[in-house]
Design an enzyme around this catalytic site. Structure first.
Site, PDB file in Angstrom:
ATOM      1  N   ARG A 243     -16.684 -64.491  26.912  1.00  0.00           N
ATOM      2  CA  ARG A 243     -17.121 -63.100  27.087  1.00  0.00           C
ATOM      3  C   ARG A 243     -15.951 -62.276  27.638  1.00  0.00           C
ATOM      4  NH1 ARG A 243     -19.296 -61.919  31.660  1.00  0.00           N
ATOM      5  NH2 ARG A 243     -20.687 -63.701  31.742  1.00  0.00           N
TER       6      ARG A 243
ATOM      7  N   LYS B 209     -17.723 -50.584   9.203  1.00  0.00           N
ATOM      8  CA  LYS B 209     -17.519 -49.759   8.000  1.00  0.00           C
ATOM      9  C   LYS B 209     -16.189 -50.094   7.321  1.00  0.00           C
ATOM     10  CE  LYS B 209     -21.383 -48.364   9.486  1.00  0.00           C
ATOM     11  NZ  LYS B 209     -21.522 -47.604  10.679  1.00  0.00           N
TER      12      LYS B 209
ATOM     13  N   ASP C  40     -14.726 -40.185  17.374  1.00  0.00           N
ATOM     14  CA  ASP C  40     -15.226 -41.253  16.516  1.00  0.00           C
ATOM     15  C   ASP C  40     -14.508 -41.129  15.172  1.00  0.00           C
ATOM     16  OD1 ASP C  40     -16.690 -42.851  14.758  1.00  0.00           O
ATOM     17  OD2 ASP C  40     -18.556 -42.573  15.864  1.00  0.00           O
TER      18      ASP C  40
HETATM   19  O1  P1T Z   1     -23.787 -49.425  13.237  1.00  0.00           O
HETATM   20  P1  P1T Z   1     -22.770 -49.557  14.302  1.00  0.00           P
HETATM   21  O2  P1T Z   1     -21.673 -50.519  13.981  1.00  0.00           O
HETATM   22  O3  P1T Z   1     -23.368 -49.796  15.650  1.00  0.00           O
HETATM   23  O4  P1T Z   1     -21.991 -48.143  14.384  1.00  0.00           O
HETATM   24  C1  P1T Z   1     -22.596 -46.958  14.778  1.00  0.00           C
HETATM   25  C2  P1T Z   1     -21.877 -45.777  14.178  1.00  0.00           C
HETATM   26  C3  P1T Z   1     -20.971 -45.088  14.967  1.00  0.00           C
HETATM   27  N1  P1T Z   1     -20.292 -44.024  14.482  1.00  0.00           N
HETATM   28  C4  P1T Z   1     -20.465 -43.590  13.219  1.00  0.00           C
HETATM   29  C5  P1T Z   1     -19.710 -42.411  12.722  1.00  0.00           C
HETATM   30  C6  P1T Z   1     -21.360 -44.259  12.373  1.00  0.00           C
HETATM   31  O5  P1T Z   1     -21.509 -43.800  11.121  1.00  0.00           O
HETATM   32  C7  P1T Z   1     -22.097 -45.374  12.865  1.00  0.00           C
HETATM   33  C8  P1T Z   1     -23.076 -46.100  12.027  1.00  0.00           C
HETATM   34  N2  P1T Z   1     -23.443 -45.439  10.880  1.00  0.00           N
HETATM   35  C9  P1T Z   1     -24.293 -45.899   9.912  1.00  0.00           C
HETATM   36  C10 P1T Z   1     -24.945 -47.064   9.995  1.00  0.00           C
HETATM   37  C11 P1T Z   1     -24.467 -45.012   8.750  1.00  0.00           C
HETATM   38  O6  P1T Z   1     -25.010 -45.454   7.721  1.00  0.00           O
HETATM   39  O7  P1T Z   1     -24.045 -43.864   8.834  1.00  0.00           O
END
Ligand code: P1T
Length: 377
Positions: free
Chosen positions: A46, A195, A170
């Site tokens: 962790r 992503k 972000d």
């Molecule tokens: O899903 P996660 O890995 O927890 O990420 C969250 C997140 C944070 N910032 C942005 C700009 C995002 O688009 C997302 C997650 N978005 C999707 C799941 C979507 O389909 O837009």
């Protein structure tokens, strides 16, 4: 060294124990210590794990940051940054962000005493008006999710500097290949590595990057204390994706530019949102602060929900799914999916209409993708 080279080598030296060219998946929870307090830098996974460390170093290099920290999801990474704040602090957030970010602020952070206001991302001058004595952070996402609006990061950075606020960006939609917020004056970058960075729709992950020692220490402490870390296998998957980020981003963009040009002229399309189109409001700033426009397109279909539903059901290559940035093309219906945590009124205020569709343009042949859209129209 250039981006493509760093994506393949930084943080990923051959394994010192065996010479393995690829960083191994150190699937271990703990590490033998020679004597109490005498170890090789790792005590418990962790706190630290060599596969995760390789990912963190690689991500830091790509974002031109001193430090990288990996998390078990993008939302966990976002939460880590919010934890730099304390009860009674105030955050100013763009009014268009991923629904999960909004939900985290409204339903979780506010419960712990965080105050939040939202600035109109179409009018960045509205940001300054929201600053209060207890404001500590500006949060923005650009391109925004789902309307792909572009916010001037340098402008926001100037405001942040003047008022001694932390600017967090972000960078999920652009990826570090097309945009580097730290170079534009941001203090922290957050990613959903789920992503483009991982790129193959097979892992959930997040990351925080910064060059600020104090913030890093605090974030690192939080990472270990709260424990939302990615496992070694998930870290390895993201690391593997990163090696091809540059070639994938170029190809995503080529396909997206092609489809955006096609959709822009289509009679069944009421409005299209793609920052790489000259007609797009954000085009000028995108040109200035990004080196490419990315692979996401949103558009409003003529008609209402019935037409949208019919259109989606006819698509064969574009799968109806949340998420983005994978090699396969996806279609998403933001009002009910990614932005379902906004009420109808909140969506209307933000211009997220009931006939909005969002495409994550994949790496299939662009003609095949166009044909798929055409037959669905
Ligand atoms: O899903 P996660 O890995 O927890 O990420 C969250 C997140 C944070 N910032 C942005 C700009 C995002 O688009 C997302 C997650 N978005 C999707 C799941 C979507 O389909 O837009």
């Amino acid at each position: 060294m250039k981006f493509e080279t760093r994506a393949i080598h930084d943080g990923q030296k051959p394994d010192p124990a065996t010479g393995a060219v690829i960083v191994p998946v150190y699937q271990t929870s703990t590490y033998q210590q020679e004597a109490v307090g005498k170890h090789k830098g790792y005590e418990y996974s962790r706190t630290g794990n060599p596969t995760r460390k390789a990912l963190e170093d690689s991500l830091a290099s790509l974002e031109e940051a001193q430090y990288g920290l990996a998390f078990s999801s993008g939302v966990a990474a976002t939460h880590a940054i919010f934890n730099l704040l304390k009860n009674g602090d105030h955050i100013i957030c763009g009014d268009e962000v991923y629904g999960g970010t909004y939900r985290l602020i409204e339903k979780v952070m506010k419960k712990w005493g965080l105050e939040a206001d939202y600035f109109d991302v179409d009018d960045i001058s509205s940001l300054s008006k929201l600053i209060k004595p207890n404001t500590k952070m500006i949060w923005l996402e650009t391109p925004t999710n789902p309307l792909l609006k572009i916010i001037d990061i340098s402008y926001a950075a100037r405001i942040a500097k003047k008022h001694k606020l932390i600017l967090a960006v972000d960078n999920t939609f652009a990826s570090p290949y097309f945009q580097k917020p730290l170079e534009l004056g941001a203090a922290i970058v957050v990613h959903s590595t789920t992503k483009y960075l991982a790129g193959h729709s097979d892992v959930i992950g997040g990351a925080v990057l910064t060059s600020d020692n104090k913030m890093y220490d605090s974030l690192k402490f939080y990472q270990n204390a709260a424990g939302a870390v990615p496992g070694p296998w998930d870290s390895w998957l993201v690391l593997r994706g990163i090696k091809t980020l540059a070639v994938r981003m170029k190809a995503h963009e080529q396909n997206a530019l092609y489809l955006a040009g096609y959709l822009e002229k289509h009679l069944r399309v009421e409005k299209i949102y793609y920052p790489g189109l000259k007609s797009n409001k954000g085009y000028g700033i995108a040109r200035k602060q990004m080196s490419g426009y990315g692979g996401m397109i949103s558009f409003e279909l003529k008609g209402g929900f019935r037409q949208v539903n019919k259109f989606i059901s006819k698509l064969k290559l574009f799968s109806l799914a949340e998420s983005l940035g994978g090699v396969e093309s996806l279609v998403c219906y933001p009002p009910k999916m990614t932005h379902g945590s906004f009420s109808q009124t909140e969506r209307e205020q933000r211009g997220i209409k009931d006939n909005l569709l969002r495409l994550s343009v994949g790496l299939e042949n662009k003609e095949d993708l166009k044909r798929d859209l055409e037959q669905a129209f």
